[in-house]
Design a protein around this motif. Structure first.
Motif, PDB file in Angstrom:
ATOM      1  N   PHE A   1       0.776  -1.307  -0.059  1.00  0.00           N
ATOM      2  CA  PHE A   1       0.106  -0.061  -0.104  1.00  0.00           C
ATOM      3  C   PHE A   1       0.818   1.296   0.132  1.00  0.00           C
ATOM      4  O   PHE A   1       0.337   2.310  -0.105  1.00  0.00           O
ATOM      5  CB  PHE A   1      -0.811   0.057   1.292  1.00  0.00           C
ATOM      6  CG  PHE A   1      -1.670  -1.246   1.258  1.00  0.00           C
ATOM      7  CD1 PHE A   1      -2.934  -1.285   0.642  1.00  0.00           C
ATOM      8  CD2 PHE A   1      -1.416  -2.054   2.165  1.00  0.00           C
ATOM      9  CE1 PHE A   1      -3.887  -2.338   0.762  1.00  0.00           C
ATOM     10  CE2 PHE A   1      -2.154  -3.272   2.311  1.00  0.00           C
ATOM     11  CZ  PHE A   1      -3.346  -3.391   1.596  1.00  0.00           C
ATOM     12  N   MET A   2       2.325   0.994   0.270  1.00  0.00           N
ATOM     13  CA  MET A   2       2.996   2.404   0.161  1.00  0.00           C
ATOM     14  C   MET A   2       3.252   2.838  -1.104  1.00  0.00           C
ATOM     15  O   MET A   2       2.958   2.459  -2.188  1.00  0.00           O
ATOM     16  CB  MET A   2       4.305   1.910   0.789  1.00  0.00           C
ATOM     17  CG  MET A   2       4.588   1.482   2.088  1.00  0.00           C
ATOM     18  SD  MET A   2       6.381   1.059   2.544  1.00  0.00           S
ATOM     19  CE  MET A   2       5.756  -0.105   4.137  1.00  0.00           C
ATOM     20  N   SER A   3       3.503   4.223  -1.038  1.00  0.00           N
ATOM     21  CA  SER A   3       3.888   4.780  -2.369  1.00  0.00           C
ATOM     22  C   SER A   3       5.115   4.396  -2.820  1.00  0.00           C
ATOM     23  O   SER A   3       6.121   3.882  -2.100  1.00  0.00           O
ATOM     24  CB  SER A   3       3.832   6.379  -2.212  1.00  0.00           C
ATOM     25  OG  SER A   3       4.762   6.779  -1.254  1.00  0.00           O
ATOM     26  N   PRO A   4       5.645   4.495  -4.140  1.00  0.00           N
ATOM     27  CA  PRO A   4       6.693   3.991  -4.774  1.00  0.00           C
ATOM     28  C   PRO A   4       8.063   4.491  -4.218  1.00  0.00           C
ATOM     29  O   PRO A   4       9.000   3.748  -3.932  1.00  0.00           O
ATOM     30  CB  PRO A   4       6.818   4.485  -6.344  1.00  0.00           C
ATOM     31  CG  PRO A   4       5.036   4.960  -6.596  1.00  0.00           C
ATOM     32  CD  PRO A   4       4.457   5.087  -5.046  1.00  0.00           C
TER      33      PRO A   4
ATOM     34  N   TRP B   1       5.921   9.006   7.855  1.00  0.00           N
ATOM     35  CA  TRP B   1       4.710   9.201   7.362  1.00  0.00           C
ATOM     36  C   TRP B   1       4.662   9.173   5.835  1.00  0.00           C
ATOM     37  O   TRP B   1       5.294  10.361   5.046  1.00  0.00           O
ATOM     38  CB  TRP B   1       4.195  10.712   8.046  1.00  0.00           C
ATOM     39  CG  TRP B   1       2.883  11.234   7.273  1.00  0.00           C
ATOM     40  CD1 TRP B   1       2.566  12.311   6.731  1.00  0.00           C
ATOM     41  CD2 TRP B   1       1.628  10.592   7.404  1.00  0.00           C
ATOM     42  NE1 TRP B   1       1.328  12.440   6.269  1.00  0.00           N
ATOM     43  CE2 TRP B   1       0.526  11.298   6.663  1.00  0.00           C
ATOM     44  CE3 TRP B   1       0.986   9.325   7.914  1.00  0.00           C
ATOM     45  CZ2 TRP B   1      -0.708  10.932   6.501  1.00  0.00           C
ATOM     46  CZ3 TRP B   1      -0.402   8.832   8.072  1.00  0.00           C
ATOM     47  CH2 TRP B   1      -1.180   9.916   7.318  1.00  0.00           C
ATOM     48  N   ASP B   2       3.972   8.441   5.356  1.00  0.00           N
ATOM     49  CA  ASP B   2       3.655   8.318   3.779  1.00  0.00           C
ATOM     50  C   ASP B   2       2.341   9.051   3.436  1.00  0.00           C
ATOM     51  O   ASP B   2       1.090   8.459   3.511  1.00  0.00           O
ATOM     52  CB  ASP B   2       3.784   6.860   3.472  1.00  0.00           C
ATOM     53  CG  ASP B   2       3.604   6.768   1.971  1.00  0.00           C
ATOM     54  OD1 ASP B   2       3.152   7.795   1.133  1.00  0.00           O
ATOM     55  OD2 ASP B   2       3.547   5.692   1.361  1.00  0.00           O
ATOM     56  N   ASP B   3       2.562  10.251   3.365  1.00  0.00           N
ATOM     57  CA  ASP B   3       1.364  11.158   2.962  1.00  0.00           C
ATOM     58  C   ASP B   3       0.628  10.578   1.761  1.00  0.00           C
ATOM     59  O   ASP B   3      -0.840  10.588   1.915  1.00  0.00           O
ATOM     60  CB  ASP B   3       1.758  12.682   2.829  1.00  0.00           C
ATOM     61  CG  ASP B   3       0.515  13.543   2.568  1.00  0.00           C
ATOM     62  OD1 ASP B   3      -0.011  13.616   3.932  1.00  0.00           O
ATOM     63  OD2 ASP B   3       0.501  14.251   1.617  1.00  0.00           O
ATOM     64  N   SER B   4       1.164  10.178   0.843  1.00  0.00           N
ATOM     65  CA  SER B   4       0.081   9.806  -0.439  1.00  0.00           C
ATOM     66  C   SER B   4      -0.506   8.845  -0.171  1.00  0.00           C
ATOM     67  O   SER B   4      -1.635   8.668  -0.613  1.00  0.00           O
ATOM     68  CB  SER B   4       1.106   9.563  -1.660  1.00  0.00           C
ATOM     69  OG  SER B   4       1.804  10.632  -2.122  1.00  0.00           O
ATOM     70  N   ALA B   5      -0.216   7.654   0.781  1.00  0.00           N
ATOM     71  CA  ALA B   5      -1.028   6.511   0.956  1.00  0.00           C
ATOM     72  C   ALA B   5      -1.654   6.497   2.314  1.00  0.00           C
ATOM     73  O   ALA B   5      -2.216   5.619   2.704  1.00  0.00           O
ATOM     74  CB  ALA B   5       0.087   5.276   1.091  1.00  0.00           C
TER      75      ALA B   5
END
Length: 713
Positions: free
Chosen positions: A475-478, A532-536
């Motif tokens: 689910f993480m952004s690239p 913190w992965d903001d996009s995900a």
């Protein structure tokens, strides 16, 4: 704001130097955490012993109320109680989805390993708390990687005794308990202790109009049964129960003790454990000991993930909206242990004599976790996991006396670690590895009153998989996937500690001094990190073992009986730590950055506790003490710090042969200080930065006071 200057750290030392009246000598203190019980002033380790009187005078209910008296010891909240402890800057900070059976600092109650159930560290009917600093690898292995805290309950007595106790305090606090102990036959004794402890906590929830959303409701029970059928054998059966229904509502957008959460959290625990111990005398100098235990714990931890209610954005403008979310961790944990050891050789060491300890240890732990994150923005995310571990170890220790003054102790522990993890996201792994722990210690008696030691200790902590991050990986952004690809696993950590110590009793036994100087290196240090992965929309928590650390410091503890009526105490810890390089996602720079030569988290540069106990006329006594610590970091993904603070505590007691009254107060100047912190964008209000990064604190207890009464029958 600090209420006292740094020179106040040395107040008690100055007082001690100015008083020269004659007095009785200090009582002998026994340390029980090693293979053999030893006198504190002759133990080859940096140890603090916090006694029953000190616990009572502080009005201490839980371990967190007393640990500040021990130098170079910190603790983390992030829950209703301080569950995780750091010694000399090493220790876990919090627990969410990651299974943690091996916190770097172990907590035991008698023969029972609490592990991640350390919320149960209650102090009713406790004889003493032993704090062992530095790795205890030969004795405890990975369970005491950085140190061990051992809580000793009062033992059954040969004569009948009973106790009724109760207490009240501010913030709706009250407690009541009972103890009964004595003989049950010619060779059997028993003891039962029960206590209920309740309070509203220190938070007011403005949305719900309640003042107990961070309250506590804790029931503790202990039972011990001893049987000694003959001089050559002894048996003990112990039962431990802890039931807590605590609230968790700690964080406020305005960094105050008023919250607006509409779904306050919980920190509940239901633990039932049993242990059995047998001891057999096989010969004049040989003893066989065996301890078996079983622990079952249900742990529910949850919190309001957005911290607010809709009302906040009705009063204020929230242009970007706000989420409504909770995070829920529902755990079931089972643990069984077996420890069998053979002790032999001389009881008192003289020139040419030796003694040994040989043993086998087994630990099987099983944990099931049901996780849920219901969110208005992100929907409902649920997962289930199970985690199983098996540990088996053989260990040995040999001590040899070269002379009546000089002896050498060597110990080695070989441990096999196996684990297996599976979850509903399809993540699974199993792992097996061998761990090595060892110790070499040289001890020398300078005189009948002075003792020194030099110790080299190696400790290992198992590696593994960052299971929460592995579950989130898809689910993480690239960019975060690329960064985490090499960090989904973490390596074994190896800690090498070099330590020299000196202990001395002077002035006819009225002055005791204990000092330890240490230097420790950690290879593949397992550092807790967050991103913190903001996009995900993901918080990614993981252990990062790509760094090495160095730390060195000093512990100094002194007690001086100035007269028959006055006792002075001063304990000081000094610590300097350094992480060579740690890479993380910096929320302010919004990029991955490497930080070099950074201090470890929860590693204050100094800590101190200084005070005076005095006996007053007509059965009264009083205690006045000052404690404090330096500032410290609370994370690696930012540069926020917990500020330094100083606290003033006092008590006034009266007692006769059967009745004791104790009026106590902690943090009497009502200092506002933080015990944990977070740094991220949580505030949706336009006038307050609208999701800009800010520091949020969980505060320690404000001014608290109360009256305790105990009646011995």
């Amino acid at each position: 704001m600090n209420s006292y200057s740094r020179p106040s750290i040395f107040l008690a030392l100055a007082l001690a130097a100015s008083v020269t009246q004659a007095a009785d000598e200090l009582e002998e203190v026994i340390v029980t955490a090693d293979f053999r019980a030893s006198e504190l002033m002759n133990s080859a380790a940096s140890v603090s012993v916090l006694g029953e009187l000190q616990i009572q005078e502080r009005g201490a209910r839980h371990l967190e109320d007393i640990l500040s008296a021990a130098p170079n010891v910190s603790w983390s909240t992030g829950a209703s109680r301080s569950r995780f402890v750091q010694i000399r800057g090493v220790g876990d900070l919090e627990q969410y989805a990651e299974p943690k059976y091996y916190p770097s600092v172990g907590v035991m109650v008698d023969e029972l390993e609490l592990g991640s159930a350390a919320n149960a560290g209650m102090l009713f009917d406790i004889s003493q708390v032993e704090v062992l600093r530095g790795p205890q690898g030969t004795r405890f292995g990975a369970s005491a990687h950085a140190g061990m805290i051992k809580i000793n309950s009062n033992a059954p007595t040969d004569e009948f005794e009973a106790l009724l106790s109760g207490g009240v305090g501010n913030y709706g606090a009250y407690n009541y308990g009972a103890v009964i102990s004595g003989p049950l036959g010619d060779s059997v004794t028993g003891r039962i202790a029960l206590q209920q402890n309740q309070g509203d906590g220190y938070i007011e929830n403005e949305h719900l109009g309640e003042d107990d959303t961070a309250g506590y409701d804790e029931l503790t029970g202990r039972a011990r049964l001893r049987w000694q059928p003959d001089d050559g054998s002894r048996y003990e059966l112990a039962l431990f129960s802890f039931d807590a229904e605590n609230g968790y509502d700690a964080y406020s957008l305005d960094n105050e003790r008023k919250t607006w959460s509409d779904q306050p959290g919980a920190d509940e625990q239901d633990t039932l454990a049993v242990s059995a111990r047998g001891e057999w005398q096989l010969g004049v100098s040989t003893t066989l000991q065996a301890v078996v235990s079983d622990l079952d714990a249900d742990l529910l931890y949850s919190y309001d993930a957005d911290w607010i209610s809709a009302e906040v954005c009705q009063i204020n403008t929230c242009s970007f909206g706000h989420d409504t979310a909770r995070e829920i961790f529902d755990r079931r944990r089972d643990q069984s242990t077996l420890d069998v050891r053979l002790l032999g050789g001389a009881e008192a060491m003289a020139a040419g004599e030796w003694r040994y300890a040989l043993g086998f240890y087994g630990n099987q732990s099983r944990e099931k976790l049901n996780y849920a994150y219901p969110s208005a923005w992100y929907g409902l995310y649920e997962s289930a996991s199970r985690y199983e571990t098996d540990r088996y170890a053989i260990y040995g220790e040999l001590e040899y006396a070269f002379s009546n003054r000089l002896s050498l102790t060597g110990g080695l522990r070989l441990e096999r670690f196996e684990d297996d993890y599976r979850d509903s996201n399809g993540v699974g792994h199993d792992n097996s590895e061998d761990l090595y722990n060892g110790e070499l210690s040289l001890q020398y008696d300078f005189s009948d009153n002075s003792f020194g030691y030099a110790t080299l200790a190696l400790a290992s902590k198992p590696g593994g998989v960052n299971v929460a991050a592995s579950s989130q990986y898809g689910f993480m952004s690239p960019a975060f996937q690329g960064f985490m690809q090499g960090k989904l696993r973490f390596d074994d950590e190896r800690l090498l500690n070099r330590e020299i110590g000196f202990k001395s009793r002077q002035l006819d036994g009225r002055l005791e001094l204990r000092a330890a100087l240490f230097y420790a290196t950690r290879e593949n240090a397992q550092l807790e990190n967050w991103m913190w992965d903001d996009s995900a929309g993901l918080w990614i928590g993981y252990l990062d073992s790509n760094s090495d650390t160095d730390s060195y410091g000093l512990e100094l503890e002194t007690t001086f009986v100035a007269s028959e009526a006055i006792e002075l105490v001063a304990n000081i810890g000094w610590l300097d730590t350094e992480v060579d390089t740690v890479t993380t996602f910096d929320l302010d720079r919004w990029d991955f950055v490497s930080k070099k030569d950074r201090e470890q988290t929860k590693s204050p540069g100094y800590q101190y506790n200084a005070g005076m106990r005095t006996a007053l006329p007509a059965g009264f006594s009083g205690v006045l003490e000052l404690e404090g610590r330096d500032e410290s970091y609370f994370g690696y993904y930012h540069d926020g710090q917990l500020e330094a603070y100083n606290l003033l505590n006092a008590s006034l007691s009266w007692s006769n042969a059967s009745l004791t009254l104790n009026l106590w107060g902690r943090n009497l100047t009502d200092e506002e200080y933080a015990t944990h912190g977070l740094y991220f964008g949580a505030d949706p209000r336009d006038d307050f930065g609208a999701w800009s990064n800010q520091t949020y604190y969980q505060f320690g207890a404000p001014r608290t006071y109360g009256l305790d009464i105990s009646w011995r029958l």
